[in-house]
Design a protein around this motif. Structure first.
Motif, PDB file in Angstrom:
ATOM      1  N   UNK A 184       0.782  -1.102   0.129  1.00 21.52           N
ATOM      2  CA  UNK A 184       0.136   0.118   0.087  1.00 21.52           C
ATOM      3  C   UNK A 184       0.876   1.270  -0.044  1.00 21.52           C
ATOM      4  N   UNK A 185       2.070   1.087   0.502  1.00 23.16           N
ATOM      5  CA  UNK A 185       2.845   2.162   0.618  1.00 23.16           C
ATOM      6  C   UNK A 185       3.542   2.496  -0.643  1.00 23.16           C
ATOM      7  N   UNK A 186       3.601   1.363  -1.482  1.00 24.38           N
ATOM      8  CA  UNK A 186       4.249   1.467  -2.962  1.00 24.38           C
ATOM      9  C   UNK A 186       3.121   2.252  -3.914  1.00 24.38           C
ATOM     10  N   UNK A 187       1.713   1.768  -3.664  1.00 24.93           N
ATOM     11  CA  UNK A 187       0.603   2.452  -4.360  1.00 24.93           C
ATOM     12  C   UNK A 187       0.477   3.675  -4.077  1.00 24.93           C
ATOM     13  N   UNK A 188       0.635   4.147  -2.714  1.00 20.17           N
ATOM     14  CA  UNK A 188       0.623   5.646  -2.192  1.00 20.17           C
ATOM     15  C   UNK A 188       1.458   6.262  -2.888  1.00 20.17           C
ATOM     16  N   UNK A 189       2.793   5.801  -3.117  1.00 20.77           N
ATOM     17  CA  UNK A 189       3.732   6.734  -3.861  1.00 20.77           C
ATOM     18  C   UNK A 189       3.279   7.095  -5.276  1.00 20.77           C
ATOM     19  N   UNK A 190       2.711   6.062  -6.156  1.00 24.40           N
ATOM     20  CA  UNK A 190       2.180   6.520  -7.485  1.00 24.40           C
ATOM     21  C   UNK A 190       1.206   7.475  -7.305  1.00 24.40           C
ATOM     22  N   UNK A 191      -0.016   7.260  -6.392  1.00 22.20           N
ATOM     23  CA  UNK A 191      -0.959   8.305  -6.326  1.00 22.20           C
ATOM     24  C   UNK A 191      -0.454   9.565  -5.586  1.00 22.20           C
ATOM     25  N   UNK A 192       0.503   9.648  -4.838  1.00 14.96           N
ATOM     26  CA  UNK A 192       0.839  10.666  -4.206  1.00 14.96           C
ATOM     27  C   UNK A 192       1.444  11.826  -5.245  1.00 14.96           C
ATOM     28  N   UNK A 193       2.515  10.921  -6.135  1.00 14.84           N
ATOM     29  CA  UNK A 193       3.067  11.797  -7.157  1.00 14.84           C
ATOM     30  C   UNK A 193       2.064  12.403  -7.899  1.00 14.84           C
ATOM     31  N   UNK A 194       0.644  12.007  -8.132  1.00 12.58           N
ATOM     32  CA  UNK A 194      -0.009  12.731  -9.242  1.00 12.58           C
ATOM     33  C   UNK A 194      -0.747  13.823  -8.165  1.00 12.58           C
ATOM     34  N   UNK A 195      -1.117  13.444  -6.771  1.00 10.42           N
ATOM     35  CA  UNK A 195      -1.761  14.454  -6.024  1.00 10.42           C
ATOM     36  C   UNK A 195      -0.934  15.615  -5.958  1.00 10.42           C
ATOM     37  N   UNK A 196       0.387  15.667  -5.564  1.00 11.37           N
ATOM     38  CA  UNK A 196       1.187  16.571  -5.119  1.00 11.37           C
ATOM     39  C   UNK A 196       1.519  17.360  -6.525  1.00 11.37           C
ATOM     40  N   UNK A 197       1.552  16.659  -7.836  1.00 12.94           N
ATOM     41  CA  UNK A 197       2.010  17.606  -8.946  1.00 12.94           C
ATOM     42  C   UNK A 197       0.656  18.531  -9.338  1.00 12.94           C
ATOM     43  N   UNK A 198      -0.459  17.912  -9.182  1.00 13.04           N
ATOM     44  CA  UNK A 198      -1.669  18.825  -9.312  1.00 13.04           C
ATOM     45  C   UNK A 198      -1.884  19.792  -8.543  1.00 13.04           C
ATOM     46  N   UNK A 199      -1.466  19.483  -7.116  1.00 15.96           N
ATOM     47  CA  UNK A 199      -1.774  20.660  -6.087  1.00 15.96           C
ATOM     48  C   UNK A 199      -0.389  21.594  -6.582  1.00 15.96           C
ATOM     49  N   UNK A 200       0.682  21.376  -6.751  1.00 11.57           N
ATOM     50  CA  UNK A 200       1.614  22.176  -7.005  1.00 11.57           C
ATOM     51  C   UNK A 200       1.370  23.202  -8.470  1.00 11.57           C
ATOM     52  N   UNK A 201       0.869  22.511  -9.127  1.00  8.51           N
ATOM     53  CA  UNK A 201       0.450  23.446 -10.319  1.00  8.51           C
ATOM     54  C   UNK A 201      -0.628  24.204 -10.255  1.00  8.51           C
ATOM     55  N   UNK A 202      -1.444  24.230  -9.413  1.00 13.22           N
ATOM     56  CA  UNK A 202      -2.602  24.864  -9.000  1.00 13.22           C
ATOM     57  C   UNK A 202      -2.077  26.170  -8.222  1.00 13.22           C
ATOM     58  N   UNK A 203      -1.289  25.651  -7.024  1.00 12.59           N
ATOM     59  CA  UNK A 203      -0.738  26.531  -6.167  1.00 12.59           C
ATOM     60  C   UNK A 203       0.139  27.603  -6.728  1.00 12.59           C
ATOM     61  N   UNK A 204       0.782  27.294  -7.669  1.00 14.12           N
ATOM     62  CA  UNK A 204       1.715  28.124  -8.406  1.00 14.12           C
ATOM     63  C   UNK A 204       1.312  28.982  -9.610  1.00 14.12           C
ATOM     64  N   UNK A 205       0.387  28.359 -10.286  1.00 15.39           N
ATOM     65  CA  UNK A 205       0.005  29.049 -11.339  1.00 15.39           C
ATOM     66  C   UNK A 205      -1.244  30.009 -11.180  1.00 15.39           C
ATOM     67  N   UNK A 206      -2.284  30.006 -10.348  1.00 18.78           N
ATOM     68  CA  UNK A 206      -3.205  30.618  -9.891  1.00 18.78           C
ATOM     69  C   UNK A 206      -3.015  32.080  -9.579  1.00 18.78           C
ATOM     70  N   UNK A 207      -2.184  32.290  -8.729  1.00 15.21           N
ATOM     71  CA  UNK A 207      -1.824  33.597  -7.790  1.00 15.21           C
ATOM     72  C   UNK A 207      -1.115  34.315  -9.033  1.00 15.21           C
ATOM     73  N   UNK A 208      -1.005  35.761  -8.942  1.00 13.38           N
ATOM     74  CA  UNK A 208      -0.169  36.676  -9.559  1.00 13.38           C
ATOM     75  C   UNK A 208       0.977  36.396  -8.993  1.00 13.38           C
ATOM     76  N   UNK A 209       2.074  36.984  -9.620  1.00 13.07           N
ATOM     77  CA  UNK A 209       3.623  36.794  -9.277  1.00 13.07           C
ATOM     78  C   UNK A 209       3.555  37.402  -7.769  1.00 13.07           C
ATOM     79  N   UNK A 210       2.982  38.256  -7.506  1.00  9.92           N
ATOM     80  CA  UNK A 210       3.216  39.091  -5.983  1.00  9.92           C
ATOM     81  C   UNK A 210       2.550  38.228  -5.062  1.00  9.92           C
ATOM     82  N   UNK A 211       1.780  37.343  -5.282  1.00 12.57           N
ATOM     83  CA  UNK A 211       1.010  36.438  -4.032  1.00 12.57           C
ATOM     84  C   UNK A 211       1.361  35.039  -4.035  1.00 12.57           C
TER      85      UNK A 211
END
Length: 458
Positions: A95-122
């Motif tokens: 289950x740890x190995x499966x979570x590794x696959x899933x978590x890579x997808x989760x955190x990539x989507x999270x990072x893309x949203x968190x960094x692309x949605x705000x303007x540069x100053x925010x």
């Protein structure tokens, strides 16, 4: 920012619950070696998949990628319920190995949203919002653990906390369905989030190659990425479970994640300061992280001199021992504070390099890949039962080297604003960026700051 906050709630319910268990040391079990092997498998798969998780995100879309990724956390937590009854270590590791696959997808989507949605100053504020909500999940989870274990004589968790966490993590997966389509999001300055209208697997893999070929400065950030999870092994599996009783470990976990919330909030004022340029903000952020690194790991070295593998303190440190607990407990709290500073600096540096969601998905994927390789290496050292002092020394040295290696990126790659046409990765995106730019200017009548620096061909 509402969408950013929603991403934070997904983190609150999924990795937040995971972190609450991790903060106990050994996943709440007496035999921490099972947890170490599961984490080694987790981070190894995490590292392997994250290298091209940005490609998967750009093809499947944010909502589906986030949902698939979130489901892995429920399975992982469920494996510990199984372990309490049948001692099936193989299921926990799988289950740890499966979570590794899933978590890579989760955190990539999270990072893309968190960094692309705000303007540069925010972007620092965006990180703070996500990190505070995310770590609030771990704080509440740790409070649940503390309440359920306060009068317990056992040194491992019962089924009840695991069942609660499993249900909460599944609700986190459902939260992903509430996200808007990224292409419909408009920033506060009138610009759109650039998302490929149509893309293919081939185009995305070409984009991944173009990113590394056209922006080799990113390679100097890899040691910074590697160190961001490398230190978890000593903190979570060497220090906390060896020195403290179970209920004190639960309290430590609560304080550790709360300290992360405080650090994320305070550091956002540095990373988003309107008084100095972006490059100066990043240099100041580097100095803050550098100073905390030496303070926290110097204190960790002094504490490590008092115990070793197989020779824990006798008796174990308990929260009722106020004087005896104060020093190690404060060190663990500042370890959490330092963790948030390191993560915030890494994310802000990625945000300073790009505003494009496609490129940021690639960067977030690289970040989680290299970060997870560091996590796998750290937990592998613990699984091999290396002396605690060796693990601490390797961690401290890695962090110090990473801080020096990243300096050229701050001096020569970070600029005060980012031109959209300077960061194209996917072939054909130039036309999309130009069209979106024209729409933004027509809609608002204002040329956003970062667009003033675009190539004249725009």
């Amino acid at each position: 920012m509402t969408q950013v906050a929603l991403i934070g709630f997904c983190c609150f319910l999924c990795p937040g619950m995971f972190n609450a268990l991790s903060g106990l040391g050994g996943g709440g079990q007496v035999d921490v070696q099972v947890n170490s092997r599961a984490n080694t498998a987790l981070y190894a798969c995490f590292a392997g998949v994250s290298s091209f998780a940005g490609t998967i995100h750009n093809k499947l879309g944010t909502r589906l990628t986030l949902f698939i990724g979130a489901c892995g956390y429920s399975l992982y937590i469920a494996s510990y319920i199984s372990y309490n009854h049948n001692q099936n270590a193989g299921f926990v590791i799988a289950s740890g190995a499966i979570l590794g696959v899933c978590a890579s997808l989760f955190w990539t989507a999270q990072g893309a949203v968190m960094l692309s949605y705000p303007i540069e100053q925010d972007k620092g504020t965006s990180f703070a919002i996500v990190w505070i909500i995310f770590n609030l999940g771990a704080v509440i989870g740790s409070a649940i653990e503390l309440g359920l274990t306060y009068d317990s004589e056992s040194q491992s968790l019962s089924d009840a906390p695991y069942i609660v966490f499993m249900i909460l993590s599944f609700l986190g997966a459902c939260c992903a369905a509430l996200l808007k389509k990224p292409s419909t999001v408009i920033r506060s300055d009138g610009t759109r989030v650039y998302v490929p209208a149509q893309t293919t697997w081939k185009a995305e893999f070409v984009g991944l190659y173009r990113l590394l070929r056209t922006d080799p400065w990113i390679l100097l950030m890899f040691p910074l990425f590697f160190g961001s999870n490398f230190f978890n092994s000593w903190q979570q599996n060497c220090f906390n479970p060896t020195v403290f009783t179970l209920r004190t470990r639960a309290l430590n976990s609560l304080i550790y994640w709360f300290a992360q919330m405080v650090a994320a909030y305070l550091f956002s004022f540095v990373l988003d300061s309107k008084l100095i340029s972006r490059r100066s903000r990043m240099m100041l952020g580097w100095a803050v992280v550098f100073c905390f690194m030496w303070a926290v790991w110097g204190g960790s070295y002094a504490e490590q001199l008092t115990f070793s593998r197989g020779s824990p303190p006798v008796p174990l440190v308990d929260l009722s021992h106020s004087r005896r607990y104060a020093g190690p407990g404060l060190l663990f709290a500042f370890s959490g504070f330092f963790d948030a500073l390191w993560q915030a600096f890494a994310y802000s540096l990625m945000g300073a390099i790009s505003n494009d969601m496609s490129k940021l998905a690639f960067l977030a994927g690289f970040y989680k890949s290299i970060q997870s390789a560091g996590g796998a290496a750290g937990f592998a050292m613990d699984s091999a039962k290396l002396p605690f002092m060796n693990i601490l020394g390797a961690t401290w040295g890695t962090l110090a080297a990473a801080m020096f290696i990243v300096i050229p990126v701050l001096l020569y790659r970070v600029t005060d604003t980012t031109s959209p046409l300077s960061e194209i990765t996917v072939p054909g995106r130039e036309e999309e960026v130009k069209k979106a730019t024209e729409e933004a200017i027509e809609r608002t009548g204002v040329v956003p700051e970062q667009l003033k620096h675009m190539d004249t061909q725009a």
